[in-house]
Design a protein around this motif. Structure first.
Motif, mmCIF file in Angstrom:
data_model
loop_
_atom_site.group_PDB
_atom_site.id
_atom_site.type_symbol
_atom_site.label_atom_id
_atom_site.label_comp_id
_atom_site.label_asym_id
_atom_site.label_seq_id
_atom_site.Cartn_x
_atom_site.Cartn_y
_atom_site.Cartn_z
ATOM 1 N N GLY A 165 0.764 -1.087 -0.127
ATOM 2 C CA GLY A 165 -0.181 0.029 -0.180
ATOM 3 C C GLY A 165 0.934 1.133 0.052
ATOM 4 O O GLY A 165 2.118 1.331 -0.160
ATOM 5 N N TRP A 166 -0.109 2.421 0.350
ATOM 6 C CA TRP A 166 0.858 3.852 0.098
ATOM 7 C C TRP A 166 1.881 3.816 1.147
ATOM 8 O O TRP A 166 3.053 4.212 0.800
ATOM 9 N N SER A 167 1.922 3.249 2.334
ATOM 10 C CA SER A 167 2.805 3.508 3.334
ATOM 11 C C SER A 167 4.188 2.684 3.034
ATOM 12 O O SER A 167 5.311 3.122 3.323
ATOM 13 N N GLU A 168 3.747 1.334 2.489
ATOM 14 C CA GLU A 168 5.139 0.963 2.131
ATOM 15 C C GLU A 168 5.621 1.277 1.009
ATOM 16 O O GLU A 168 6.948 1.425 1.244
ATOM 17 N N ASP A 169 5.077 1.895 0.134
ATOM 18 C CA ASP A 169 5.607 2.450 -1.037
ATOM 19 C C ASP A 169 6.376 3.678 -0.522
ATOM 20 O O ASP A 169 7.698 4.180 -0.784
ATOM 21 N N LYS A 170 5.715 4.756 0.400
ATOM 22 C CA LYS A 170 6.472 5.618 0.703
ATOM 23 C C LYS A 170 7.709 5.489 1.611
ATOM 24 O O LYS A 170 8.657 6.400 1.601
ATOM 25 N N ALA A 171 7.615 4.615 2.488
ATOM 26 C CA ALA A 171 8.553 4.093 3.266
ATOM 27 C C ALA A 171 9.881 3.802 2.490
ATOM 28 O O ALA A 171 11.104 4.102 2.618
ATOM 29 N N ARG A 172 9.546 2.901 1.372
ATOM 30 C CA ARG A 172 10.559 2.552 0.448
ATOM 31 C C ARG A 172 11.283 3.738 -0.459
ATOM 32 O O ARG A 172 12.347 3.709 -0.476
ATOM 33 N N GLN A 173 10.255 4.563 -0.733
ATOM 34 C CA GLN A 173 10.755 5.749 -1.309
ATOM 35 C C GLN A 173 11.842 6.706 -0.761
ATOM 36 O O GLN A 173 12.758 7.326 -1.176
#
Ligand SMILES: Cc1cc2nc3c(=O)[nH]c(=O)nc-3n(C[C@H](O)[C@H](O)[C@H](O)COP(=O)(O)O)c2cc1C
Length: 283
Positions: free
Chosen positions: A247-255
């Motif tokens: 989801g968004w939070s996984e994606d933003k943490a990786r980014q």
């Protein structure tokens, strides 16, 4: 006339926020459903209209009335192409009918000192911060004015990733830095509304309290995924693995874990900013 903004709030947050009857304001409905646009039609944007949008941009509030925002309107084709060539992943930088660069301008205040007498250095953190905020407020004012007239925009902070080249192309003097570029044009498609975190996660009552962040983010991730899944676009799986739910939070943490904007602090320090406490710089 009254309005509950029910549809707009659901579009923005993916939630039923019951606020009751409120004054109906079409501009507010438009703002609640605003969106970034990266594809533009052929329709030309007259210079006079750009000037009107710039007038709106510079109507933004300004810290201490210091007016530390500036803009470069990049009209020279060759110069724009040099800039766009630095960012092949973002073709909208070269393709947008209009390209502006919003600047934090800590230089002008120093020049006022030189013109009027009391010399002062403006490279402390305070000078940088105030100029950055003025630049950002001017840009957002321009965005909202443009959207009000049916235009679409896309801010471009990726400029900072190649700051030395960008500084040279735009001939930025010391103490002047890009907050972000701004693509501008009539949208070629409807685009989509990017769902936001719930107000439970972003608004704190009286004191800061993020003790329920995990719960708020979980719910948000699920709502966002139900509207627009990014499960098939997992970022750097070779480094982070493949998540069962992406989801968004996984994606933003990786980014955020991948360095971006490297070199900006070094460039700023080489271009007049000390980031020290105000008054501690030699004038
Ligand atoms: C300061 C700032 C810098 C941004 N930089 C870029 C950029 O370099 N490239 C890009 O395509 N979008 C950029 N954006 C657009 C954001 O990705 C976009 O605002 C965000 O995904 C939320 O979408 P929305 O504006 O449609 O609600 C930027 C936005 C802001 C506010």
């Amino acid at each position: 006339m009254t309005e509950t903004y029910e549809n707009e709030l659901r579009a923005r947050f993916g939630l039923d926020l019951e606020l009751g009857e409120m004054p109906d304001e079409p501009w507010l409905r438009r703002m609640l459903t605003r969106r970034t646009q990266r594809r533009y039609s052929e329709r030309a944007v007259p210079d006079s209209l750009v000037r009107l949008l710039l007038a709106a941009a510079f109507s933004a509030s300004s810290k201490s009335d210091f007016q530390q925002a500036s803009v470069i309107w990049l009209k020279e084709r060759g110069r724009r192409e040099r800039l766009a060539a630095l960012f092949p992943d973002m073709p909208w930088i070269g393709a947008a009918p209009v390209f502006l660069v919003f600047l934090g301008d800590a230089r002008r205040l120093e020049q006022l000192g030189a013109l009027r007498g009391p010399a002062q250095a403006n490279g402390a953190l305070e000078g940088f911060f105030n100029a950055a905020i003025d630049g950002a407020l001017a840009m957002q004012s321009c965005i909202l004015a443009a959207e009000t007239l049916g235009l679409g925009t896309c801010p471009i902070s990726v400029l900072r990733n190649r700051i030395a080249d960008v500084g040279e192309i735009l001939r930025l003097p010391d103490k002047v830095f890009p907050v972000a570029g701004l693509c501008l044009g009539y949208p070629a498609q409807a685009g989509f509304i990017s769902m936001r975190l719930p107000l439970d996660a972003t608004v704190h009552l009286d004191t800061y309290d993020d003790s329920r962040l995990a719960e708020a983010v979980d719910g948000y991730d699920r709502r966002r995924d139900a509207r627009h899944s990014i499960a098939d676009r997992q970022r750097a799986p070779e480094r982070f693995g493949t998540a069962a739910f992406y989801g968004w939070s996984e994606d933003k943490a990786r980014q955020a874990a991948s360095v971006e904007g490297g070199g900006f602090a070094t460039w700023l320090k080489a271009h007049g900013f000390s980031f020290s406490e105000p008054g501690s710089e030699p004038t």
